[in-house]
Design an enzyme around this catalytic site. Sequence first.
Site, PDB file in Angstrom:
ATOM      1  N   ARG A 171       7.871  -1.976   0.691  1.00  0.00           N
ATOM      2  CA  ARG A 171       8.915  -1.923   1.717  1.00  0.00           C
ATOM      3  C   ARG A 171       8.826  -3.118   2.663  1.00  0.00           C
ATOM      4  O   ARG A 171       9.824  -3.516   3.258  1.00  0.00           O
ATOM      5  CB  ARG A 171       8.824  -0.592   2.471  1.00  0.00           C
ATOM      6  CG  ARG A 171       7.573  -0.390   3.272  1.00  0.00           C
ATOM      7  CD  ARG A 171       7.321   1.066   3.614  1.00  0.00           C
ATOM      8  NE  ARG A 171       6.998   1.845   2.421  1.00  0.00           N
ATOM      9  CZ  ARG A 171       6.769   3.163   2.441  1.00  0.00           C
ATOM     10  NH1 ARG A 171       6.848   3.843   3.576  1.00  0.00           N
ATOM     11  NH2 ARG A 171       6.497   3.800   1.318  1.00  0.00           N
ATOM     12  N   LYS A 215      -6.259   1.495  -4.005  1.00  0.00           N
ATOM     13  CA  LYS A 215      -5.871   2.618  -4.853  1.00  0.00           C
ATOM     14  C   LYS A 215      -7.112   3.249  -5.478  1.00  0.00           C
ATOM     15  O   LYS A 215      -8.095   2.558  -5.771  1.00  0.00           O
ATOM     16  CB  LYS A 215      -4.933   2.136  -5.967  1.00  0.00           C
ATOM     17  CG  LYS A 215      -3.563   1.700  -5.484  1.00  0.00           C
ATOM     18  CD  LYS A 215      -2.705   1.256  -6.659  1.00  0.00           C
ATOM     19  CE  LYS A 215      -1.347   0.758  -6.179  1.00  0.00           C
ATOM     20  NZ  LYS A 215      -0.525   1.831  -5.594  1.00  0.00           N
TER      21      LYS A 215
END
Length: 501
Positions: free
Chosen positions: A349, A275
């Site tokens: 996910r 990130k």
Amino acid sequence: MTSLTLSTSSAASLRADAVVVGVFKGPKGPKPAPGADAVDSAFDGRLAATLEILGASGGEGEVTKLPSPAGVKSPVVVVVGLGEAPADGAPVDAEALRKAAGCAARALAGARKAAFALPAAEAAEVEAVATGALLGAYAFTAYQAEGGKTPLGEVAVVGAKPRDKAHKAAAERAEAVAAEVNRARDLINTPPNDLTPTAFADAAKAAAKEFGLAVEVLDEKALAKGGYGGILGVGRGSATPPRLVRIGYTHANATRTLAFVGKGITYDSGGISLKPPGHNETMKCDMSGAAAVFAAVVASARLGLEVNVTGWLALAENMPGGNATRPGDVLRMYSGKTVEVLNTDAEGRLVLADALARASEEAPDAIVDVATLTGAMVLALGDGRFGIMSNDDDFRTRVHAAALAEGEDSWPMPLPKQLRKTFDSPTADIANMGVRQGGGLVAGLFLKEFVGDGITWAHLDIAGPAFHEGAPFGYTPKGGTGTAVRTLVSLARQTADGELL
């Protein structure tokens, strides 16, 4: 935790550090709400006029503190705005009561006891006032030196009847649900060096022992043996191994079963797809979905709901270690599908996919997963609401209605079939990324691939409201919010009552 009592005493005669009353925003200034009569009388009927002189209007979130007049035993009167008055004969909006009680509780941090003389003639009002006050009183102080302000010690709901079965049940629901929302908040706010996947699993085991729940924890060896490639793939880069926790509540008379599945990334660096600066500081909150699921299972047990509720906590830390999954790697999931990892920051996910496939094997009547899944959902809906997707439009509508009734802002979202082909992979069965446009919907479609055939399913993307970085408001604190706990408990209650499925 702040304690709760019900009182039939007059607001003016009850001994407390403060008495809380409500006012509506009227066309000619503030107007005392039901419950404020005794205090207004002590002001010789001039409570509204006094507030108007001070510039108060009765708007939502407005708090005014006044010294008590003669005839009121509490030394301070706290007046909180309820917003526009309801139409004649209509009940006061439950969310307005929750927010007002939360504002007052925050304003009374450090007080030992406060009498809440807000509208509380009906059981629903009792529950709303109690819930808002208990949530508003929350404070996370575990890492702070002693000497700071403590939360409000006791909430007394004035006008409620302790011997009335409906009022008593409402208070019990408020206590149980608020305690579990605050449990979720504590977990979310705990620093990631302390709340590792193993520590989270230990917390689940402790709660299971306390409340008589079944618990099973799969460690890294069991995950490897079972073929949980998604969870293991995400956790590979961390020195702290992942866990999959199954925590279950059963009722002897239950005929329906709900499965709740939560994303539990205890810290998300993004992995190899690191990130950028400014996006790491709050990533301890990436386990908010698992916290909500955990808390909802415990709340269902505390309330003795006639439904079976199973929670699945998919716990991992996503770090860029030397053994971390790389973009381009292919993972073999628990379901047998292979997934090409194009971006290691799309990790939620992957852990959810394994947990959904495992939960599906038990053939529950419905599965609801909760996750801080995508920044795309925040861009679509803002910080204050979560998106709801489902493989059943009617079920999505019922989940949405349950969330709104609990004051949890949300919005139904579609699962467009044409987006499915965007995460086709030339190497594996599917990729973990599709087009950027509609990224939250793409993530929902990915999860749908791992839900068992014929099982009703809904996905809650709580990335926006799970962690609040601004100033507290209503009953919402700064930091972890416990979003989705109340919605999940409501779904369990409705299932127990035969209303949801």
